[in-house]
Design an enzyme around this catalytic site. Structure first.
Site, PDB file in Angstrom:
ATOM      1  N   HIS A   1      16.547   7.130  -9.560  1.00 41.43           N
ATOM      2  CA  HIS A   1      17.762   6.606  -8.942  1.00 41.43           C
ATOM      3  C   HIS A   1      17.484   6.007  -7.565  1.00 41.43           C
ATOM      4  CE1 HIS A   1      22.106   6.325  -8.352  1.00 41.43           C
ATOM      5  NE2 HIS A   1      21.952   6.873  -7.162  1.00 41.43           N
TER       6      HIS A   1
ATOM      7  N   SER B   1      26.251   1.737  -9.291  1.00 45.46           N
ATOM      8  CA  SER B   1      26.730   2.420 -10.493  1.00 45.46           C
ATOM      9  C   SER B   1      27.091   3.856 -10.152  1.00 45.46           C
ATOM     10  CB  SER B   1      25.640   2.407 -11.569  1.00 45.46           C
ATOM     11  OG  SER B   1      24.477   3.079 -11.098  1.00 45.46           O
ATOM     12  N   HIS B   2      28.057   4.382 -10.864  1.00 47.68           N
ATOM     13  CA  HIS B   2      28.393   5.808 -10.792  1.00 47.68           C
ATOM     14  C   HIS B   2      28.644   6.278 -12.209  1.00 47.68           C
ATOM     15  CE1 HIS B   2      29.550   8.544  -7.230  1.00 47.68           C
ATOM     16  NE2 HIS B   2      28.341   8.046  -7.052  1.00 47.68           N
TER      17      HIS B   2
ATOM     18  N   SER C   1      28.380  14.862   0.269  1.00 49.50           N
ATOM     19  CA  SER C   1      29.773  14.784   0.711  1.00 49.50           C
ATOM     20  C   SER C   1      30.065  13.360   1.146  1.00 49.50           C
ATOM     21  CB  SER C   1      30.014  15.747   1.875  1.00 49.50           C
ATOM     22  OG  SER C   1      29.689  17.076   1.501  1.00 49.50           O
TER      23      SER C   1
END
Length: 737
Positions: A34, A102-103, A322
């Site tokens: 990633h 992208s997620h 976060s």
């Protein structure tokens, strides 16, 4: 989390010792697929990323492109309050930023938060360049619409995007939605963002000088999103929805809105030396990458990070993802002013350390937990040398169907049907820049600072790239360029999101290699630099790999902010022309239906259609014709072929009487060769002259005032009213109402 044995050996050799627990976790995440692109980086040199208007290309949080300045008395004379970008008065060029990410895995585990935080992340990439976000485009891919789980994911993802985008006040103006059985175990959520700035306001993610402070601004750090980068670099397991939930971040769009405005003031006052948003690998990723790009190091005291949960460990503080956080490099004498601005916007602010000319060092409670070379941490991951198998070509198997049944099936298919249910949930007018919104071939945003219309198109075509990865990807690039040209704009630049399955499987990696080369080749042919992007691999699950999916987000520019209508106009003297259809060029037509929705509906296969022989000239000419006063309507022909394009042009007030000169009705109506457009014009001779020697032009018929589509192909005919077409195309809305 665990570092692979081969990687651990390299780390031990570099450090001369075993890595600490925090160091091993940092290497695992920053050396993941990633973050490090270990399987894809060797392929990405295929893209041409330079051009006269490319200010910053690949490698930063977002690319920066200078817009053409158009002289006009109405160009504006300075600041436009609330837009973020101003004319500096010193001759610096107005610029846009482009980014895409992208997620995918997070959106499978938690559709709402996964999609929402995807929006938040790409917006912060925009902020870190000193730009103000002005537009979003989302391209979404799900399993078969008829499956309850696919609809659950669709509803959650759309709700997450709309909630976050609407709350932060950034319009979602473009995108795509596709359904394909092979996304069932792994949907894709690709989000692009366009920002506005000028050359004087640019900020980069490259640390500038030892002695400057590292300042963390934004939400407090919690334990959410731990290990998100490594999670995104693995196949989805059968129990991912429960076991991987802690790896999904939770967003707060109201904090993001405050961060947007605070960042704007920090940039306006020149308080930022460099910036990086906190995304994959959290603070450890952002801060180490920031100093590594400048060839520098850092000393960070982790206990200084403002935290929302007690007793967080060093590893948790470093790797938590976060949301709504930025890491800034700040001159020491500006730190107090940065803190004042953060407090004004009710944001947390921590001075966490210093930029140095040594190693990247992190301490926690007076204990050194990380001490490594920042460049080795960020760039030391070895690249994978993987075998790539050539994808097999499909056999020709052309199913027969009744023309009217085929028309109904293709027009009402969820992939080609209206996406109104999706985009009506997005605020696409906030910011008062949207001239043409979603539902058209491309959106247009008014860039008044440069007196320029900015056209935006985004999407891919999984049926195309599943059938023929290389040719399908070339077609995706041409399709987006044709969308841009149909509004009267010429392509300027693009970013890509390259989605694939597990690259360790040779057939999957072969298909991925095909989409990279195909996209790169066509963008080069179109002289459209690919200035940045994202790679998402390991989109594989118990259901199997996804189709190779090269999402492309492309922008183009044009004078003014308007576009010809997509809908046909009731005009007696006009003519409807089809431009670019190779199979209708002459008496010897041969239609290739490979990758078409028709074959998806009726279970068949065929070779992929040949693309236009002069795509760059076709796109340039189409843009000029679309901007001509004699042009009444223009519509790109692509997914679903002529049948869908003609159906989309008909309204209650204006219909079409069309006759297609072909002996193969199904092939003529449903093949999906890209690079075609329907043009309604008052001057057909001028259109033919413009395309002479570039692309074939075929007369199809004329407009009517009865709101009916009458479609004749040989001895076959379909007649259907506009209200019936709307009903058939409302598949998604009807099923989810």
């Amino acid at each position: 989390m665990s570092l692979a044995d081969s990687d651990r050996e390299l780390v031990v050799e570099e450090l001369g010792r075993e890595p600490s627990r925090a160091e091993a976790a940092l290497f695992e995440n920053l050396w993941s697929e990633h973050c490090a692109y270990r399987s894809s980086r060797p392929l990405l040199s295929a893209f041409e990323s330079e051009g006269e208007r490319v200010v910053i290309g690949p490698g930063d949080d977002a690319a920066v492109i200078a817009l053409p300045e158009r002289a006009d008395d109405d160009a504006g004379d300075g600041a436009n309050e609330g837009t973020g970008a101003t004319e500096s008065g010193d001759g610096s060029r107005t610029c846009i930023t482009m980014g895409i990410e992208s997620h995918n895995h997070p959106s499978y585990v938690d559709p709402f938060d996964g999609a929402a935080t995807g929006v938040g992340g790409i917006v912060r990439d925009t902020l870190s360049m000193g730009a103000y976000p002005i537009a979003l485009a989302d391209s979404l891919y799900f399993g078969e619409f008829g499956r309850e789980h696919s609809r659950y994911l669709l509803e959650g993802v759309v709700e997450g995007i709309s909630h976050y985008g609407n709350c932060i006040g950034v319009p979602t103006v473009a995108g795509s939605v596709d359904f394909h059985a092979d996304y069932e175990g792994n949907p894709l959520v690709n989000v692009a963002c366009v920002g506005l700035t000028n050359e004087e306001r640019l900020v980069t993610a490259e640390a500038q000088e030892p002695g400057n402070k590292l300042v963390l601004v934004g939400n407090a750090t919690g334990r959410d999103g731990l290990g998100g980068a490594s999670f995104a670099s693995e196949d989805l397991a059968e129990d991912a929805e429960t076991e991987d939930r802690p790896a999904v971040q939770v967003g707060d769009p109201y904090a993001e809105k405050l961060l947007i405005e605070a960042n704007e003031q920090l940039v306006d006052e020149g308080l930022i030396e460099s910036a990086r948003d906190l995304g994959a690998a959290g603070l450890g990723g952002a801060s180490s990458e920031l100093v590594a790009k400048g060839g520098l190091g850092a000393e960070i005291e982790l206990e200084r990070v403002h935290q929302r949960e007690p007793n967080m460990s060093a590893l948790e503080i470093l790797l938590a993802e976060s949301q709504e956080r930025m890491c800034y490099e700040v001159d020491p004498e500006n730190v107090d002013r940065v803190r004042e601005i953060a407090e004004r916007f009710d944001l947390g602010c921590s001075v966490i350390g210093d930029v140095t000319d040594g190693n990247y060092v992190c301490t926690h409670q007076d204990e050194t937990v990380v001490d490594v070379d920042a460049h080795f941490l960020g760039e030391g991951a070895p690249m994978n040398d993987l075998p790539a198998a050539e994808p097999a070509q499909p056999d020709t198997d052309l199913p027969d169907a009744d023309l009217e049944d085929a028309f109904d099936a293709v027009v009402s298919s969820p992939s080609t049907a209206s996406k109104r249910w999706v985009y009506r949930q997005y605020d696409h007018e906030v910011g008062v820049r949207t001239s043409v919104g979603p539902g058209d071939d491309a959106a247009i945003i008014a860039i008044r600072e440069a007196n320029t219309g900015l056209a935006i198109s985004s999407g891919a075509a999984p049926n195309w790239t599943a059938a023929a990865p290389y040719e399908g990807a070339r077609a995706v690039a041409l399709e987006n360029a044709t969308n841009i040209a149909a509004t009267g704009a010429t392509p300027l630049a693009a970013v890509d999101c390259l989605n694939g399955g597990n690259p360790e499987k040779s057939d999957v990696y072969g298909a991925f290699t095909g989409i990279v080369d195909g996209l790169a080749d066509m963008c080069a042919t179109l002289s459209t630099p690919v200035v940045g992007g994202n790679v998402s691999l390991y989109n594989d699950s118990v259901a199997g790999p996804i189709p190779p999916t090269p999402t492309l987000a492309m922008v183009g520019t044009k004078p003014g902010y308007d576009a010809p209508s997509l809908s046909v106009q009731a005009a007696d003297e006009s003519e409807l022309l089809l431009v670019g259809d190779r199979a209708l060029d002459g008496d010897d037509e041969v239609f290739s239906l490979g990758g078409s929705e028709y074959l998806a509906q009726f279970d068949g296969s065929d070779r992929f259609p040949a693309l236009p022989s002069a795509p760059a000239e076709l796109v340039e000419t189409l843009a000029a014709v679309a901007d001509d006063d004699a042009t009444l309507a223009v519509h790109d022909v692509s997914h679903g072929g002529l049948a869908v394009a003609l159906a989309e042009m008909v309204t209650d007030d204006a219909g079409l009487d069309v006759s297609i000169p072909a002996s193969d009705p199904l092939g003529a109506l449903f093949h999906e060769q890209p690079g075609r457009a329907l043009i309604q014009t008052d001057s057909p001779a001028a259109v033919r002259e413009a395309f002479d020697g570039i692309a074939p032009v075929v007369s199809l018929g004329s407009a009517t005032d009865d709101g009916t589509l009458t479609l004749s192909v040989g001895d076959d005919q379909v007649t259907i009213a506009a209200d019936e077409i709307r009903e058939r195309r409302a598949t998604i809305e009807t099923e989810l109402a």
